[in-house]
Design a protein around this motif. Structure first.
Motif, mmCIF file in Angstrom:
data_model
loop_
_atom_site.group_PDB
_atom_site.id
_atom_site.type_symbol
_atom_site.label_atom_id
_atom_site.label_comp_id
_atom_site.label_asym_id
_atom_site.label_seq_id
_atom_site.Cartn_x
_atom_site.Cartn_y
_atom_site.Cartn_z
ATOM 1 N N GLU A 144 0.786 -1.226 0.054
ATOM 2 C CA GLU A 144 0.046 -0.073 0.040
ATOM 3 C C GLU A 144 1.247 1.092 -0.053
ATOM 4 O O GLU A 144 1.861 1.165 0.702
ATOM 5 C CB GLU A 144 -0.683 0.020 1.157
ATOM 6 C CG GLU A 144 -1.722 1.149 1.211
ATOM 7 C CD GLU A 144 -2.555 1.276 2.483
ATOM 8 O OE1 GLU A 144 -3.732 1.841 2.685
ATOM 9 O OE2 GLU A 144 -2.125 0.922 3.590
ATOM 10 N N TRP A 145 0.511 2.286 -0.748
ATOM 11 C CA TRP A 145 1.275 3.690 -1.133
ATOM 12 C C TRP A 145 0.401 4.476 -0.384
ATOM 13 O O TRP A 145 -0.849 4.722 -0.584
ATOM 14 C CB TRP A 145 1.405 3.923 -2.351
ATOM 15 C CG TRP A 145 2.425 2.835 -3.045
ATOM 16 C CD1 TRP A 145 1.861 1.475 -3.604
ATOM 17 C CD2 TRP A 145 3.977 2.823 -3.002
ATOM 18 N NE1 TRP A 145 3.208 0.947 -4.326
ATOM 19 C CE2 TRP A 145 4.351 1.696 -3.732
ATOM 20 C CE3 TRP A 145 4.809 3.601 -2.583
ATOM 21 C CZ2 TRP A 145 5.638 1.511 -4.006
ATOM 22 C CZ3 TRP A 145 6.283 3.377 -2.904
ATOM 23 C CH2 TRP A 145 6.582 2.242 -3.592
ATOM 24 N N VAL A 146 0.984 5.285 0.505
ATOM 25 C CA VAL A 146 0.438 6.142 1.349
ATOM 26 C C VAL A 146 1.095 7.690 1.162
ATOM 27 O O VAL A 146 2.191 7.633 1.419
ATOM 28 C CB VAL A 146 0.459 5.806 2.907
ATOM 29 C CG1 VAL A 146 -0.265 6.988 3.879
ATOM 30 C CG2 VAL A 146 -0.388 4.483 3.062
ATOM 31 N N LYS A 150 -2.498 9.280 4.330
ATOM 32 C CA LYS A 150 -3.911 8.739 3.488
ATOM 33 C C LYS A 150 -3.468 8.095 2.360
ATOM 34 O O LYS A 150 -2.424 8.229 1.774
ATOM 35 C CB LYS A 150 -4.560 10.096 3.098
ATOM 36 C CG LYS A 150 -4.975 10.919 4.301
ATOM 37 C CD LYS A 150 -5.759 12.136 3.933
ATOM 38 C CE LYS A 150 -6.386 12.875 5.060
ATOM 39 N NZ LYS A 150 -6.948 14.160 4.624
ATOM 40 N N PRO A 151 -4.288 6.876 2.222
ATOM 41 C CA PRO A 151 -3.895 6.233 1.022
ATOM 42 C C PRO A 151 -4.046 7.040 -0.326
ATOM 43 O O PRO A 151 -4.863 7.903 -0.405
ATOM 44 C CB PRO A 151 -5.036 4.817 0.951
ATOM 45 C CG PRO A 151 -5.486 4.997 2.434
ATOM 46 C CD PRO A 151 -5.299 6.181 3.126
ATOM 47 N N TYR A 183 5.851 10.477 2.092
ATOM 48 C CA TYR A 183 4.897 9.034 1.538
ATOM 49 C C TYR A 183 5.359 7.931 1.901
ATOM 50 O O TYR A 183 6.625 7.869 2.563
ATOM 51 C CB TYR A 183 5.344 8.864 -0.127
ATOM 52 C CG TYR A 183 4.713 10.077 -1.060
ATOM 53 C CD1 TYR A 183 3.687 9.673 -1.899
ATOM 54 C CD2 TYR A 183 5.217 11.049 -1.004
ATOM 55 C CE1 TYR A 183 3.416 10.375 -2.831
ATOM 56 C CE2 TYR A 183 4.668 12.187 -1.995
ATOM 57 C CZ TYR A 183 3.726 11.739 -2.967
ATOM 58 O OH TYR A 183 3.335 12.546 -3.835
ATOM 59 N N THR A 184 4.715 6.953 2.141
ATOM 60 C CA THR A 184 5.049 5.461 2.922
ATOM 61 C C THR A 184 4.567 4.245 1.946
ATOM 62 O O THR A 184 3.425 4.476 1.396
ATOM 63 C CB THR A 184 4.522 5.571 3.997
ATOM 64 O OG1 THR A 184 4.773 6.605 5.015
ATOM 65 C CG2 THR A 184 4.981 4.187 5.032
ATOM 66 N N ALA A 185 5.518 3.236 2.060
ATOM 67 C CA ALA A 185 5.209 2.190 1.256
ATOM 68 C C ALA A 185 5.189 0.991 2.355
ATOM 69 O O ALA A 185 6.031 1.086 3.107
ATOM 70 C CB ALA A 185 6.116 1.713 0.296
ATOM 71 N N ARG A 186 3.819 0.505 2.559
ATOM 72 C CA ARG A 186 3.506 -0.559 3.418
ATOM 73 C C ARG A 186 3.478 -1.969 2.834
ATOM 74 O O ARG A 186 2.646 -2.201 2.114
ATOM 75 C CB ARG A 186 2.549 0.083 4.076
ATOM 76 C CG ARG A 186 2.510 0.938 4.999
ATOM 77 C CD ARG A 186 1.184 1.457 5.551
ATOM 78 N NE ARG A 186 1.033 2.778 6.429
ATOM 79 C CZ ARG A 186 0.353 3.262 6.942
ATOM 80 N NH1 ARG A 186 -1.022 2.978 6.628
ATOM 81 N NH2 ARG A 186 0.402 4.641 7.662
ATOM 82 N N ALA A 187 4.387 -2.708 2.986
ATOM 83 C CA ALA A 187 4.518 -4.204 2.381
ATOM 84 C C ALA A 187 4.030 -5.098 3.529
ATOM 85 O O ALA A 187 4.748 -5.092 4.508
ATOM 86 C CB ALA A 187 5.793 -4.563 1.900
ATOM 87 N N THR A 193 3.827 -6.351 8.653
ATOM 88 C CA THR A 193 4.102 -5.263 7.868
ATOM 89 C C THR A 193 5.429 -4.629 7.927
ATOM 90 O O THR A 193 5.884 -4.322 9.117
ATOM 91 C CB THR A 193 3.052 -4.033 7.858
ATOM 92 O OG1 THR A 193 1.846 -4.656 7.780
ATOM 93 C CG2 THR A 193 3.201 -3.055 6.892
ATOM 94 N N SER A 194 6.105 -4.140 6.823
ATOM 95 C CA SER A 194 7.509 -3.438 6.680
ATOM 96 C C SER A 194 7.080 -2.147 6.029
ATOM 97 O O SER A 194 6.356 -2.204 4.906
ATOM 98 C CB SER A 194 8.477 -4.296 5.993
ATOM 99 O OG SER A 194 8.758 -5.577 6.835
ATOM 100 N N SER A 195 7.545 -1.225 6.419
ATOM 101 C CA SER A 195 7.275 0.049 6.143
ATOM 102 C C SER A 195 8.500 1.013 5.486
ATOM 103 O O SER A 195 9.462 0.729 6.246
ATOM 104 C CB SER A 195 6.517 1.159 7.028
ATOM 105 O OG SER A 195 5.146 0.351 7.534
ATOM 106 N N ALA A 196 8.463 1.680 4.746
ATOM 107 C CA ALA A 196 9.507 2.628 4.152
ATOM 108 C C ALA A 196 8.844 4.127 3.981
ATOM 109 O O ALA A 196 7.972 4.173 3.089
ATOM 110 C CB ALA A 196 10.048 2.014 2.875
#
Length: 208
Positions: A144-146, A150-151, A183-187, A193-196
């Motif tokens: 998910e990209w935020v 917010k998505p 921005y955050t990428a949530r895998a 979940t791992s986030s960047a």
């Protein structure tokens, strides 16, 4: 917070030319975060961890070397994992850079698919095209990209793609001022979940 003295003159907003770098670090290791900032007039600097201001102390040292602004962490611990942000601001505007630090603990399996290629913060011009890449250690079931918590919506013009079960990207075909933000990428996989987290700064002709 640290103030950088500069020459007087028409006020210009600070501009980040070299951003913070995300990555994985070992528990107990020394870490230095560096941000390179250009500005013709004075501006202030603030460092944050997970949106909370970091006070300069022996555990988190503010340092300045020319246009390089450093946060030195002599010994990093698991509770120091998370999002680090350097904010530079004056009366004319602001710029910011964000990164994610994952602290690896020996003999402890992290939750989530893990991240080996982190999307990195950038400063770019209006109208340019930019792609942020994410690569996970193990297969991710979803990503998910935020933006600003917010998505991302399809109407934003951003395009997401998946090259494989562990390679993902976010592309913005034509950068607008509205795209500025964090921005955050949530895998996610079956373990968690791992986030960047990363930031996008946009320059206009008036900033130059």
């Amino acid at each position: 917070m640290e103030e950088k003295p500069k020459e007087t003159g028409p006020s210009k907003p600070p501009r980040i030319v070299d951003h913070l770098t995300s990555g994985s670090v070992s528990d107990g290791s020394p870490v230095t975060l560096k941000c390179t900032i250009k500005c013709q007039t004075k501006f202030d600097i603030m460092w944050l961890h997970n949106d909370k201001e970091i006070k300069s102390s022996p555990d988190f040292l503010y340092k300045t070397e020319g246009d390089n602004y450093l946060l030195e962490i002599p010994e990093i611990f698991p509770e120091d994992s998370g999002i680090y942000t350097c904010e530079a601001f004056n009366d004319a505007g602001e710029a910011f850079s964000s990164c994610t630090l994952d602290v690896n603990v020996p003999n402890e399996e992290p939750k989530g698919p893990g991240i080996t290629v982190f999307p990195q913060s950038i400063t770019t011009h209006e109208g340019s095209k930019i792609t942020f890449n994410l690569e996970t250690i193990r297969s991710a079931k979803t990503v998910e990209w935020v933006k600003d918590s917010k998505p991302l919506e399809e109407s934003s013009g951003c395009q997401t793609s998946k090259a494989s079960d562990n390679k993902f990207s976010l592309t913005i075909p034509s950068i607008r001022l509205a795209d500025v933000g964090q921005y955050t990428a949530r895998a996610t996989d079956e373990t968690g979940t791992s986030s960047a987290t990363f930031s996008l700064n946009v320059m206009t002709e008036a900033d130059l």
